[in-house]
Design a protein around this motif. Sequence first.
Motif: not given
Length: 152
Positions: A9-14, A19-22
């Motif tokens: 879950x943490x990996x998915x959030x990161x 992706x949003x930042x990019x």
Amino acid sequence: MRKLFYTFLILLIVVFIILVTWSKRVDSKSIVPVLNNFYSDFIDKDYSNMYKYTDFSIYASSTIFTNEGKVSLAQGLLNNDRHWYGNIQRYSINRISWRGIDQRSATVAVTTLGVNGDEQTLYDEVIIKRIGSNWFITEYNSGSPWRTMKMP
């Protein structure tokens, strides 16, 4: 098992945050110049280049729609909005929102001088769509005091 789930879950959030930042960085490099060109020409009432960053495909009943026709159409659609804005002092792009893979919505604050000389800020909404490898304005909703037409 729980530890593995939380790690995933943490990996998915990161990954989502990356992706949003990019995506925002890519958008600012490709969409902001289109908006800046549009508003620069809009403020100067120079409609001759509007066809380069505006999609007129909904108006083209045939595949032959000349650039001169697009210039005339842009002037016809935008002239009233430009008139009602009056003396534009500046504009700023407040937000670019994701509306799908190849579509964004931008909120643009346009500051004008009112009748009494006081500044007022009005908000436009601009829809931008990727067509091929380029971004084009597909809809312009004026925030002018006397809303006229949507463009295009």
